[in-house]
Write an enzyme that holds these catalytic residues in place. Sequence first.
Site: not given
Length: 518
Positions: A87, A301-302, A46-47
């Site tokens: 997200c 995700d990003n 995540d991130d």
Amino acid sequence: PLRFVFLQSRGGAHTTMFARVALLFTTAAAARAAAAPPSFLFLLVDDGGFNVGVYGDNVTSTPHLDALANRRGAVTYDNAYVAVSSCSPSRSTILSGLPTHQNGMYGLHQYPGNFASNPDVQGLPNLLGGAGYLTGIVGKYHVGPVDAYDFEYGLGKHGQGDCWSGASDCMKKGGLDYSHQTRNITNMKLHARTFFGRLAPTQPFLLYVGFGDAHRCGYNGPEGSFCETYGVGAIPDWTPRVFTPAEMRVPGFLPDTPAMRQDLAGYYSATNRMDQGVGLMLAEVAAAGRADSTVVFFFSDNGTPFPSGKTNLFTRQGQGSPLIVVDPRADAAPARSARVASALDFVPTMLGAAGVAYPPDAKAGGRPAALTGTSLLTGESGNAAAYGSHNFHSLYAYYPSRSVVEGGYHYVHNVAPGLRYAILEDVATTDGWKDIVAAAEAGRPTGWVYNYTQYMHRPQYELYDTAADPLSLHNLAGSASVAAVEARLAKALADWQAATHDPWLPCIGQETALECSF
């Protein structure tokens, strides 16, 4: 022979055929799929950024990812991109193979926007599950509706002990703690072990693991800005690695300030916990006797949750992503690839390896849907370009933009250039961003490589040379020297928007841009 499994849509049989052939196989890849379909482990940070050892960061501590990248059959990609740097929208593109403007997940799947994919979208777990795969999720979900992304295990279908996911309906209904579901790597390991215990001896599987790290959990909160101290002493499989501000080597896209160093230290600490979780998941695959038949993916995700990162499509730290793919069936030394790879490639990659055809009658929002990505496993050159599509982050962060990376250039169309750029909450609340704003508005040097005014008020078109200008500082759009490049990329982007039924396509002209500003 090549094995295809055709799946009928929930709406019934249709005669509409593919708008584009999206699944191509080499003879060798087809033979492997026909003989023994592989299993898939998808590891999603995540991130996540490029603070991974295999990407040249010698401050970070990511030994398990570094070891993964050095396995036989491993390929580390230097030009991989998310299809949207936010997200829920990004997760929907990974699981559907369709861009956010097509699958319908325009923004975050939470209050107050409560965005969701179109109910007729058929996600990867549905398609593989229909072909005999056992599917499961451990960790962050954050998409919907469930019928579109319907994992067999982990979403609470099989009783109270079957909720292994965070940011999911079963988590909320069961009163479960989000960090326990997504950051407690021992808890996640045990859920994965339960999943493998439910596999039939030769049954292929898809296990999708969404780590909560390294997402923020409230700036300067009681457990740190990145929950980096969550579970200290209570997660048996975690040995905390606490980074200090003095250790940080601040990347060129951020100002070197005390606040930024403190923030980065928490980010690196959370990234290390995620890496230890990766090691646990790989060990569970091995313990289940599936290591030699499981293709492993590691992706983000990003972009990074820092200024010029997450939600931006014009920078590498925004749209770029680490990507490691390991196919243990390939008898090849670990390698690097300069190939352009996209989040839209994952669905065709897994369907192709499994010998499952994307439904010829597939729909998204009632319109025909076809995959525009290509397989990462067939040995073909793949896409010449990676496309991006951003609309919202939260309901309050609207800034529609489209992008394409191709041939060493990064082209961006800001659909509503009259809008002030929307800063997501994860950045707006930090002291590092507040310091930039205060200095800029007072007319003082910000120490930031980007011009604050230009960052907040963007032109309609941007074009960057990715090799000569890796930080995207010099906008070449409108320059005579690159006019042919700009025209080619503008056409490629418009063609892709048309092929994917982009509702924002009418906003492509200056005369209509204001109509798309809401």
